[in-house]
Motif scaffolding. Structure first.
Motif, mmCIF file in Angstrom:
data_model
loop_
_atom_site.group_PDB
_atom_site.id
_atom_site.type_symbol
_atom_site.label_atom_id
_atom_site.label_comp_id
_atom_site.label_asym_id
_atom_site.label_seq_id
_atom_site.Cartn_x
_atom_site.Cartn_y
_atom_site.Cartn_z
ATOM 1 N N ILE A 50 4.411 -4.542 3.526
ATOM 2 C CA ILE A 50 3.744 -3.651 4.479
ATOM 3 C C ILE A 50 4.532 -2.349 4.631
ATOM 4 C CG2 ILE A 50 3.080 -3.403 6.922
ATOM 5 C CD1 ILE A 50 2.058 -6.214 6.830
ATOM 6 N N LEU A 51 5.854 -2.450 4.618
ATOM 7 C CA LEU A 51 6.683 -1.243 4.657
ATOM 8 C C LEU A 51 6.322 -0.325 3.477
ATOM 9 C CD1 LEU A 51 9.143 0.440 5.672
ATOM 10 C CD2 LEU A 51 10.594 -1.026 4.255
ATOM 11 N N SER A 52 6.208 -0.926 2.297
ATOM 12 C CA SER A 52 5.846 -0.166 1.096
ATOM 13 C C SER A 52 4.500 0.508 1.255
ATOM 14 C CB SER A 52 5.727 -1.106 -0.102
ATOM 15 O OG SER A 52 6.927 -1.159 -0.766
ATOM 16 N N ARG A 53 3.561 -0.245 1.786
ATOM 17 C CA ARG A 53 2.215 0.321 1.942
ATOM 18 C C ARG A 53 2.212 1.442 2.980
ATOM 19 N NH1 ARG A 53 -2.264 -4.327 2.226
ATOM 20 N NH2 ARG A 53 -3.570 -2.492 2.534
ATOM 21 N N ALA A 54 3.032 1.286 4.007
ATOM 22 C CA ALA A 54 3.112 2.340 5.022
ATOM 23 C C ALA A 54 3.730 3.601 4.414
ATOM 24 C CB ALA A 54 3.928 1.864 6.218
ATOM 25 N N ILE A 55 4.725 3.417 3.557
ATOM 26 C CA ILE A 55 5.342 4.583 2.911
ATOM 27 C C ILE A 55 4.319 5.263 1.984
ATOM 28 C CG2 ILE A 55 7.175 5.343 1.340
ATOM 29 C CD1 ILE A 55 9.024 3.293 2.600
ATOM 30 N N THR A 56 3.482 4.457 1.358
ATOM 31 C CA THR A 56 2.429 5.031 0.521
ATOM 32 C C THR A 56 1.500 5.906 1.376
ATOM 33 O OG1 THR A 56 2.560 3.094 -0.893
ATOM 34 C CG2 THR A 56 0.583 4.454 -1.122
ATOM 35 N N MET A 57 1.235 5.473 2.595
ATOM 36 C CA MET A 57 0.416 6.289 3.511
ATOM 37 C C MET A 57 1.115 7.614 3.814
ATOM 38 S SD MET A 57 -2.279 4.836 4.121
ATOM 39 C CE MET A 57 -3.305 4.259 5.381
ATOM 40 N N ILE A 58 2.433 7.526 4.026
ATOM 41 C CA ILE A 58 3.211 8.739 4.299
ATOM 42 C C ILE A 58 3.134 9.700 3.115
ATOM 43 C CG2 ILE A 58 5.599 9.559 4.410
ATOM 44 C CD1 ILE A 58 6.259 7.291 6.259
ATOM 45 N N GLU A 59 3.123 9.105 1.913
ATOM 46 C CA GLU A 59 3.162 9.942 0.712
ATOM 47 C C GLU A 59 1.797 10.515 0.356
ATOM 48 O OE1 GLU A 59 4.991 7.412 -2.165
ATOM 49 O OE2 GLU A 59 6.995 7.712 -1.315
ATOM 50 N N SER A 60 0.747 9.956 0.964
ATOM 51 C CA SER A 60 -0.602 10.395 0.627
ATOM 52 C C SER A 60 -0.878 11.801 1.164
ATOM 53 C CB SER A 60 -1.600 9.403 1.218
ATOM 54 O OG SER A 60 -2.895 9.933 1.163
ATOM 55 N N GLU A 61 -1.706 12.530 0.425
ATOM 56 C CA GLU A 61 -2.093 13.878 0.883
ATOM 57 C C GLU A 61 -3.451 13.818 1.591
ATOM 58 O OE1 GLU A 61 -0.090 16.397 0.538
ATOM 59 O OE2 GLU A 61 1.357 15.582 -0.893
ATOM 60 N N ASN A 62 -4.050 12.654 1.612
ATOM 61 C CA ASN A 62 -5.350 12.471 2.238
ATOM 62 C C ASN A 62 -5.223 12.614 3.776
ATOM 63 O OD1 ASN A 62 -7.433 11.106 3.599
ATOM 64 N ND2 ASN A 62 -7.822 9.745 1.863
#
Ligand code: GDP
Length: 354
Positions: A50-62
């Motif tokens: 979940i931490l990884s997925r949250a970081i992916t959200m941070i990295e998203s430009e959407n």
């Protein structure tokens, strides 16, 4: 008689039907969407997926992801700040990943939980950015007490830095008590890493003679410790020699106002030699700076910096993401080029009307 040259030696056969390569019943299962509550709970529970997925959200430009990420960060902030943040830099090949692998392994063996993040604005993830290469840090990447995340992709240093800074917050909320931020010692990214860590370590190599040539003076001035790596085998005396040269060179630098004397050490990341000394140096630094208040002061200054960064980031986005602004910019560009309007006047026209 038919011309033999026009007759093909190949004859066509009906052939057999090829079996399906893909199971037609296979459906790619979409990952279940998580709510903000799911993210926050998962992070606070130390769930790395979940931490990884949250970081992916941070990295998203959407924009939708950015909004979710901001809420997650806000909710994690009260649980952050309890780690020691260490920046590590050095030219490519100096041994950063080898160092982090052995130094990190030493720390996790002592019971620490270590997150390793990276800032590499120059390369995209697919081109093998730092930490992107799966073969690096083989042991650490399967260590249950370590979490390794490659550099966010993107060419603008500001964006990459923001994402890493926010990832630090989430990693801390997830219970990682030591965060290492790695960067390549070749450009502006050191300043950015320095602005988000408590301790900045510069890894160096013993050069042939002109030791001070390889690395920019500015980076040396930022360092809280200089460590000459690859001090093993025949290289050990050279490394020690380089260390005394650097010690002498550092004496010429102005003393930092936190009362810390920048030490120079030698180590071998490959052999695991003197890594405990490096750890001791970092701990001494923490004791000194926490004792005289400069640890807290630096962190507070960093918060103020984030504040200004966010203002710039938000204003920048709000300005450029506006469709009418885009249209006006496009109309102004040819006028600037044909000198019908100066770039200053054009910029003023755009910014003052808003
Ligand atoms: P990075 O580009 O800074 O991450 O450097 P790497 O960790 O990938 O190391 C570059 C090369 O130096 C590799 O071939 C490593 O095996 C080697 N290396 C790293 N640390 C040491 C060390 O302490 N001693 C020696 N002899 N070689 C090392």
């Amino acid at each position: 008689m038919a011309n033999p040259y026009y007759e093909s030696a190949l004859t066509e056969r009906a052939g057999v039907e090829q079996p399906m390569q893909v199971n037609p019943n296979f459906k790619r299962r979409k990952k279940a969407e998580l709510t903000v509550d799911d993210y926050v709970k998962g992070i606070l529970d130390g769930d790395r997926t979940i931490l990884s997925r949250a970081i992916t959200m941070i990295e998203s430009e959407n924009p939708a992801h950015i909004a979710i990420a901001q809420t997650i960060i806000e909710r994690c902030l009260p649980h952050s700040g309890n780690s020691l943040r260490i920046g590590i830099t050095g030219v490519p090949g100096v041994g950063k990943s080898t160092f982090i692998e052995s130094f990190g392994g030493m720390l996790t063996a002592q019971g620490h939980k270590l997150a390793v993040l990276a800032i590499d604005p120059s390369s995209e993830r697919t081109k093998g950015s730092i930490l992107g290469d799966k073969t690096r840090m083989e042991t650490l990447s399967v260590d249950p007490n370590a979490f390794i995340r490659p550099s966010p992709s993107g060419s603008a240093l500001g964006g990459v830095a923001r994402k890493t800074r926010e990832s630090i917050i989430l990693c801390e909320a997830a219970g990682f008590d030591i965060i290492i931020v790695e960067t390549v010692g070749v450009g502006q990214s050191e300043t950015v890493v320095k602005s988000m860590v408590d301790f900045f370590l510069l890894l160096m190599l013993a050069g042939a003679g002109d030791e001070l040539q390889g690395i920019k003076r500015g980076i040396m001035e930022m360092a809280d410790a200089l460590v000459i790596n690859k001090a093993d085998g025949d290289n050990l005396p050279k490394a020690k020699g380089a260390a005394s040269q650097y010690r002498a060179a550092l004496k010429l630098f102005p003393k930092s106002d936190n009362g810390w004397d920048v030490p120079v050490e030698v180590c071998s990341a490959r052999e695991g030699f003197a890594l405990d000394k490096v750890w001791q140096i970092i701990q001494d630094f923490v004791t000194l700076t926490k004792g005289n208040g400069s640890f807290e002061r630096t962190r507070n200054e960093q918060l103020i910096n984030i504040f200004y960064h966010w203002i710039e980031y938000t204003l920048h986005n709000r300005f450029y993401n506006n469709e009418s602004t885009q249209t006006k910019i496009e109309a102004l560009l040819p006028l600037i080029q044909s000198k019908q309007i100066s770039p200053y006047a054009a910029a003023a026209q755009l910014t003052e009307t808003r």
